[in-house]
Motif scaffolding. Structure first.
Motif, PDB file in Angstrom:
ATOM      1  N   ARG A   1      44.798  69.334 -19.897  1.00  0.00           N
ATOM      2  CA  ARG A   1      45.658  68.276 -19.370  1.00  0.00           C
ATOM      3  C   ARG A   1      45.485  66.964 -20.126  1.00  0.00           C
ATOM      4  N   MET A   2      44.668  66.999 -21.185  1.00  0.00           N
ATOM      5  CA  MET A   2      44.412  65.796 -21.962  1.00  0.00           C
ATOM      6  C   MET A   2      45.260  65.807 -23.232  1.00  0.00           C
ATOM      7  N   ALA A   3      45.644  64.623 -23.690  1.00  0.00           N
ATOM      8  CA  ALA A   3      46.443  64.494 -24.913  1.00  0.00           C
ATOM      9  C   ALA A   3      46.033  63.219 -25.643  1.00  0.00           C
ATOM     10  N   ASP A   4      46.279  63.214 -26.944  1.00  0.00           N
ATOM     11  CA  ASP A   4      45.987  62.037 -27.766  1.00  0.00           C
ATOM     12  C   ASP A   4      44.550  61.563 -27.551  1.00  0.00           C
ATOM     13  N   VAL A   5      43.613  62.506 -27.654  1.00  0.00           N
ATOM     14  CA  VAL A   5      42.196  62.201 -27.462  1.00  0.00           C
ATOM     15  C   VAL A   5      41.640  61.596 -28.743  1.00  0.00           C
ATOM     16  N   LYS A   6      41.074  60.392 -28.623  1.00  0.00           N
ATOM     17  CA  LYS A   6      40.565  59.689 -29.804  1.00  0.00           C
ATOM     18  C   LYS A   6      39.193  59.084 -29.525  1.00  0.00           C
ATOM     19  N   ALA A   7      38.294  59.267 -30.480  1.00  0.00           N
ATOM     20  CA  ALA A   7      37.013  58.557 -30.452  1.00  0.00           C
ATOM     21  C   ALA A   7      37.238  57.197 -31.107  1.00  0.00           C
ATOM     22  N   VAL A   8      36.892  56.125 -30.404  1.00  0.00           N
ATOM     23  CA  VAL A   8      37.290  54.788 -30.857  1.00  0.00           C
ATOM     24  C   VAL A   8      36.269  54.134 -31.783  1.00  0.00           C
ATOM     25  N   GLY A   9      35.085  54.741 -31.932  1.00  0.00           N
ATOM     26  CA  GLY A   9      34.114  54.201 -32.883  1.00  0.00           C
ATOM     27  C   GLY A   9      32.956  53.474 -32.245  1.00  0.00           C
ATOM     28  N   SER A  10      33.170  52.859 -31.088  1.00  0.00           N
ATOM     29  CA  SER A  10      32.071  52.158 -30.417  1.00  0.00           C
ATOM     30  C   SER A  10      31.247  53.153 -29.591  1.00  0.00           C
ATOM     31  N   THR A  11      29.989  52.821 -29.373  1.00  0.00           N
ATOM     32  CA  THR A  11      29.103  53.723 -28.649  1.00  0.00           C
ATOM     33  C   THR A  11      28.676  53.120 -27.312  1.00  0.00           C
ATOM     34  N   PHE A  12      28.155  53.989 -26.434  1.00  0.00           N
ATOM     35  CA  PHE A  12      27.696  53.536 -25.118  1.00  0.00           C
ATOM     36  C   PHE A  12      26.252  53.980 -24.899  1.00  0.00           C
ATOM     37  N   THR A  13      25.582  53.272 -23.996  1.00  0.00           N
ATOM     38  CA  THR A  13      24.229  53.641 -23.598  1.00  0.00           C
ATOM     39  C   THR A  13      24.323  54.678 -22.493  1.00  0.00           C
ATOM     40  N   PRO A  14      23.734  55.852 -22.670  1.00  0.00           N
ATOM     41  CA  PRO A  14      23.865  56.916 -21.665  1.00  0.00           C
ATOM     42  C   PRO A  14      23.388  56.473 -20.289  1.00  0.00           C
ATOM     43  N   ARG A  15      24.165  56.821 -19.273  1.00  0.00           N
ATOM     44  CA  ARG A  15      23.798  56.567 -17.887  1.00  0.00           C
ATOM     45  C   ARG A  15      23.047  57.783 -17.331  1.00  0.00           C
ATOM     46  N   GLU A  16      22.486  57.631 -16.140  1.00  0.00           N
ATOM     47  CA  GLU A  16      21.910  58.775 -15.443  1.00  0.00           C
ATOM     48  C   GLU A  16      23.063  59.603 -14.883  1.00  0.00           C
ATOM     49  N   ALA A  17      23.272  60.780 -15.439  1.00  0.00           N
ATOM     50  CA  ALA A  17      24.454  61.568 -15.130  1.00  0.00           C
ATOM     51  C   ALA A  17      24.151  62.662 -14.115  1.00  0.00           C
ATOM     52  N   PRO A  18      25.147  63.044 -13.313  1.00  0.00           N
ATOM     53  CA  PRO A  18      24.956  64.193 -12.413  1.00  0.00           C
ATOM     54  C   PRO A  18      24.909  65.482 -13.225  1.00  0.00           C
ATOM     55  N   ASP A  19      24.443  66.546 -12.603  1.00  0.00           N
ATOM     56  CA  ASP A  19      24.441  67.838 -13.265  1.00  0.00           C
ATOM     57  C   ASP A  19      25.878  68.260 -13.554  1.00  0.00           C
ATOM     58  N   ALA A  20      26.183  68.488 -14.818  1.00  0.00           N
ATOM     59  CA  ALA A  20      27.576  68.723 -15.221  1.00  0.00           C
ATOM     60  C   ALA A  20      28.154  69.971 -14.572  1.00  0.00           C
TER      61      ALA A  20
END
Length: 318
Positions: free
Chosen positions: A204-223
């Motif tokens: 269901r996703m379209a025009d997916v682009k990595a923009v170049g900037s990075t993020f600091t990983p958060r504490e994520a739930p179990d995927a």
């Protein structure tokens, strides 16, 4: 690249292309002396490549299997063939293969020259894959690779998304992990605009682009757990809790893992949570395992059980 380094890589390519080479054959192909061949073989061994040497008739140098897989050298034709096979495997339904193929494809695509990438795309575009049923939802390999690399490198992504109700939105995401159910791909991501976690279907996703900037990983739930809960309940208007009079293991084996959440409720009982658009459609599916159950909530599902049961009773009476 120095002449020695280039020659060592050429030697590695030769050893990977044939089972056994004599020292004289390698010296002739590389244009060096036998002594240089032996030095270059020692350099490969220092890098972790298990090069075996044997003497006598039929002997020579042979690249063997080691404790770990060292880097492989692929010629252009081999690289294209490998990438095409990995694209097919990444969209397959064999458990575990899709994710491994995606990781390998992401690494290969990162270093593949543009001209070879275009060849791979041409083969993929000219190929039709027969799916096994209506549940199959193909995903563009470029979408998979973009999200895989962004998850690995903690890179911001933008994408268009169409939800289950057909609403189109633009998303700014921090992708964390890809999850496959065998027929569908999902990404666990932090939605920067909604300031919350989301499970998004890749088809269901379209025009997916990595923009170049990075993020600091958060504490994520179990995927896997997050996607399982989202798929089984979050997108449905009716979410039912059902008590089955059998162990959790028995009941879990009767349903697709992505369709229900199963929690033990004693040694011979369990609670199943699942969702549906229509309570009446849910009832036959709940009865399919052939295990006694009772509806805990909501009342709409309990009422639907009564209505369907009466209908079946009338049908049985002729």
């Amino acid at each position: 690249m120095s002449e020695t380094t280039g020659r060592v890589l050429q030697l590695l390519g030769l050893l990977q292309s044939r089972r056994v080479w004599t020292g004289d054959e390698l010296a002739e192909r590389l244009g060096v002396t036998g002594r240089s061949v032996r030095r270059d073989v020692d350099r490969l061994r220092d890098l972790g490549y298990p090069v075996h040497a044997s003497k006598g008739h039929g002997g020579g140098y042979q690249l063997g299997a080691g404790a770990a897989l060292p880097p492989l050298l692929l010629d252009p034709e081999e690289a294209v063939a490998m990438a095409v096979c990995l694209r097919v495997a990444a969209g397959g339904s064999v458990a575990g293969v899709g994710e491994s193929a995606l990781r390998a494809l992401s690494k290969l695509d990162q270093v593949m020259p543009a001209r070879l990438r275009s060849q791979v795309a041409a083969v993929h575009d000219a190929t039709v894959t027969l799916t096994s049923g209506q549940g199959d939802t193909p995903v563009e390999p470029d979408v998979l690779m973009t999200l895989a690399r962004a998850s690995r490198d903690h890179e911001h992504v933008t994408a268009g998304y169409v939800d289950v109700r057909g609403n189109a939105t633009q998303r700014r995401l921090e992708p964390y992990q890809l999850v496959t159910t065998g027929r569908r791909w999902y990404v666990l991501a932090f939605d920067r605009d909604k300031d919350d976690w989301r499970s998004l279907r890749l088809d269901r996703m379209a025009d997916v682009k990595a923009v170049g900037s990075t993020f600091t990983p958060r504490e994520a739930p179990d995927a896997a757990d997050y996607v399982r809960r989202a798929v089984s309940t979050s997108s449905y208007p009716y979410v039912a809790r059902i008590r089955y009079f059998a162990s959790a293991d028995v009941v879990a084996a009767a349903f697709p893992a992505t369709a229900v959440q199963v929690q033990p409720d004693g040694p011979e009982q369990c609670i199943v949570t699942t969702g549906a658009d229509d309570p009446a459609h849910m009832v036959p599916w709940l009865a399919m395992p052939g295990i006694d159950f009772e509806v805990l909530e909501p009342p709409e599902v309990a009422e639907a059980v009564t209505v369907v049961a009466d209908r079946l009773r009338r049908a049985a009476q002729g």
